[in-house]
Scaffold this active site. Sequence first.
Site, PDB file in Angstrom:
ATOM      1  N   ASP A  51       0.751  -1.049   0.132  1.00 50.42           N
ATOM      2  CA  ASP A  51      -0.032  -0.077   0.059  1.00 50.42           C
ATOM      3  C   ASP A  51       0.852   1.475  -0.159  1.00 50.42           C
ATOM      4  OD1 ASP A  51      -2.955   0.876   0.214  1.00 50.42           O
ATOM      5  OD2 ASP A  51      -1.866   2.046   1.996  1.00 50.42           O
ATOM      6  N   THR A 102      -2.960   5.267  -4.203  1.00 50.56           N
ATOM      7  CA  THR A 102      -2.031   6.155  -3.333  1.00 50.56           C
ATOM      8  C   THR A 102      -0.414   5.852  -4.066  1.00 50.56           C
ATOM      9  OG1 THR A 102      -1.583   4.263  -1.828  1.00 50.56           O
ATOM     10  CG2 THR A 102      -3.321   6.137  -1.163  1.00 50.56           C
ATOM     11  N   THR A 103      -0.385   4.663  -4.550  1.00 53.33           N
ATOM     12  CA  THR A 103       1.146   4.410  -5.226  1.00 53.33           C
ATOM     13  C   THR A 103       1.048   5.398  -6.419  1.00 53.33           C
ATOM     14  OG1 THR A 103       0.666   2.315  -4.493  1.00 53.33           O
ATOM     15  CG2 THR A 103       2.566   2.760  -5.848  1.00 53.33           C
ATOM     16  N   ASP A 149      -9.373   0.031   1.112  1.00 55.14           N
ATOM     17  CA  ASP A 149      -9.118   0.452  -0.362  1.00 55.14           C
ATOM     18  C   ASP A 149     -10.387   0.108  -1.118  1.00 55.14           C
ATOM     19  OD1 ASP A 149      -6.538   1.046   0.215  1.00 55.14           O
ATOM     20  OD2 ASP A 149      -5.433  -0.001  -1.443  1.00 55.14           O
TER      21      ASP A 149
HETATM   22  P1  ADP Z   1      -2.526   2.312  -6.073  1.00 56.90           P
HETATM   23  O1  ADP Z   1      -2.009   2.314  -4.773  1.00 56.90           O
HETATM   24  O2  ADP Z   1      -1.981   3.366  -7.123  1.00 56.90           O
HETATM   25  O3  ADP Z   1      -3.847   1.728  -6.449  1.00 56.90           O
HETATM   26  P2  ADP Z   1      -2.146  -0.529  -6.908  1.00 56.90           P
HETATM   27  O4  ADP Z   1      -0.682  -1.190  -6.618  1.00 56.90           O
HETATM   28  O5  ADP Z   1      -3.305  -0.820  -6.641  1.00 56.90           O
HETATM   29  O6  ADP Z   1      -1.606   1.180  -6.765  1.00 56.90           O
HETATM   30  O7  ADP Z   1      -2.050  -0.547  -8.599  1.00 56.90           O
HETATM   31  C1  ADP Z   1      -2.917  -0.024  -9.307  1.00 56.90           C
HETATM   32  C2  ADP Z   1      -2.715   0.002 -10.973  1.00 56.90           C
HETATM   33  O8  ADP Z   1      -2.886  -1.363 -11.336  1.00 56.90           O
HETATM   34  C3  ADP Z   1      -3.898   0.582 -11.568  1.00 56.90           C
HETATM   35  O9  ADP Z   1      -3.079   1.555 -12.711  1.00 56.90           O
HETATM   36  C4  ADP Z   1      -4.678  -0.406 -12.322  1.00 56.90           C
HETATM   37  O10 ADP Z   1      -5.161  -0.159 -13.509  1.00 56.90           O
HETATM   38  C5  ADP Z   1      -3.629  -1.457 -12.488  1.00 56.90           C
HETATM   39  N1  ADP Z   1      -4.262  -2.757 -12.454  1.00 56.90           N
HETATM   40  C6  ADP Z   1      -4.666  -3.292 -11.420  1.00 56.90           C
HETATM   41  N2  ADP Z   1      -5.079  -4.690 -11.771  1.00 56.90           N
HETATM   42  C7  ADP Z   1      -4.921  -4.889 -13.321  1.00 56.90           C
HETATM   43  C8  ADP Z   1      -4.947  -5.912 -14.215  1.00 56.90           C
HETATM   44  N3  ADP Z   1      -5.890  -6.976 -13.781  1.00 56.90           N
HETATM   45  N4  ADP Z   1      -4.623  -5.801 -15.138  1.00 56.90           N
HETATM   46  C9  ADP Z   1      -3.643  -4.585 -15.710  1.00 56.90           C
HETATM   47  N5  ADP Z   1      -3.581  -3.546 -14.663  1.00 56.90           N
HETATM   48  C10 ADP Z   1      -4.316  -3.573 -13.420  1.00 56.90           C
HETATM   49 MG    MG Z   2      -5.135   0.106  -5.491  1.00 58.12          MG
END
Ligand code: ADP
Ligand code: MG
Length: 552
Positions: free
Chosen positions: A66, A99-100, A398
């Site tokens: 996270d 958040t990332t 989240d």
């Molecule tokens: P954040 O803290 O920003 O939410 P995450 O680690 O949750 O970071 O990653 C979010 C990113 O991963 C987003 O850009 C989302 O579109 C992408 N993402 C999540 N699941 C998938 C998937 N199954 N295929 C492609 N991209 C994905």
């Molecule tokens: Mg996320």
Amino acid sequence: MAENQLNGQQVLYLPEGANRILGRDAQRTNIAVGIAVATAIKSALGPKGMDKMLVSDLGDITITNDGATILEEMNVEHPVAKIMVDIAKTQDKEVGDGTTSVVVIAGELLRGAGDLLEQGVHPTTVIKGYKMAAEKASSILREKARKVDAADEAILQKIAMVSMGSKNVGDDQVKAYISKLIIKAVKQVMDKDAKGKIVIDHDLIKIEKKAGGTVGDTALINGVLIDKEVAHPGMPKSIKNAKIALLDVALEIEKTETDAKIEITSPEQMQSFLQQEEKMLKNMVDKIVKSKANVVVTQKGIDDVAQHYLAKAGILAVRRVKKSDMEKLTKAAGGKIVTSLDDLSQDDLGFAGLVEERKVSGEQMVFVEDCKNPKSVTLFIRGGTQQVVDEGERMVTDVIGAISSVIEDGEYVLGGGSIEVDLATALRNYSNNVGGREQLAIQKFADALEVIPKTLSESAGMDAIDTLVQLRSRHRTKDGSNTGVDIFKNAIGDMNKLGVYEPLRIKEQAIYSASEAAEIILRIDDMISSRSKPSGGAGAGGMPGGMGGEMD
Ligand code: ADP
Ligand code: MG
């Protein structure tokens, strides 16, 4: 040392030991710090992102993916690093997810700005261009957004799964199960404001967690789970059709603060004094019995004698319950919190289908459940170890954030980097119509957004540049705008077919926060720190090396 020349005479106006960096040096340092923070969490992005293990100075271990949590636990000290942490926190507060992304984008905006400054573009021009780009991006986002409402379970489910995707808690089956629980919970507490707009107060979803069992044992309780035990062993442990008295009253004899002395000279006097006390306590319990309550939950204490009488009356009682839990109980079970027993009447009682004490991982907890149409519910998170339930809690918050923002706004977009490539493409087109050097800044903004598909493909072991080139060319075609990174196939793919959906608000907030942070940081051209340097060199993080280093 800060000094000025006045008629050839030196004027000192900062304290001894103060540090100062000016102009380009300040900008260079700050940009470098911002990029460093973004780089530190970049590898956590996406479903193939890696976890980080953070150890606090007390030795507590956090394992997480996270963004907001990583940054918070990193304990950064440089003021610019703190700004980066703040935007993650804002994102967390406003949306609960993304958040990332927000920090990674902000880092990239700073990198782009750094390039432009090197080429001699003035920071205010960069700032202006970034502002224009952010606004344009936001309006394109809204155009691209798709409609959804609370009844679209299938879409909500996909949004929940994407939000959970990056957390390494439970397998897909478990995640699907938990996302159903969360959607149910959010819908249960959603409400309308005076204007008829849907509002969801996250506080109404209580999150309890206890290590033990597996993540699949996570449950939704239609009511409130109280982390306390039943007050007295003689009381019933389970009551069906519970009528609950919610009290903010101590079932004890108030001991006055004054220094009054009671002189007891004979055993009879002692006896009657105790009897008097007992009578008063019995009186209190009688008032509760009269109200027909069969469960008592109080914020205050319950005297042993009162516990005994309650037990005798077959009443289940829980004491010293948190105020926040009391409020949730009124939302879940109905009823009113009563501050004087004389006021307690049947109308004040709450109702629950079942109040029961159960042993969970060796500790007693009281479940107030099966409430009728509760306006407050509890998600009870389980998992093998403390680290797993902690990460489980972050995952659940989240998803609660993602699902409630999408229900409130009624709009979502395509993830997997596809919306970012869309925005970048549109911004590049837009930049061609903008004269002046702002154009360059808008192009850098477009590049910065593409850090998302780049990082996602990198995390899957794909070639980031090749992928980006392919994505850009697909997005220039008429029906290619759904294309994103298919992380699990190591290829580009149709995000609509794959159901990679994300709330509009995640993207919008991320773009605004990231560009705002970049603007704030770029505006600084004079850094003054009156904190004296920590002894023993450039302390870990402070105004690190750079601050003093570049000056002297
Ligand atoms: P954040 O803290 O920003 O939410 P995450 O680690 O949750 O970071 O990653 C979010 C990113 O991963 C987003 O850009 C989302 O579109 C992408 N993402 C999540 N699941 C998938 C998937 N199954 N295929 C492609 N991209 C994905
Ligand atoms: Mg996320």
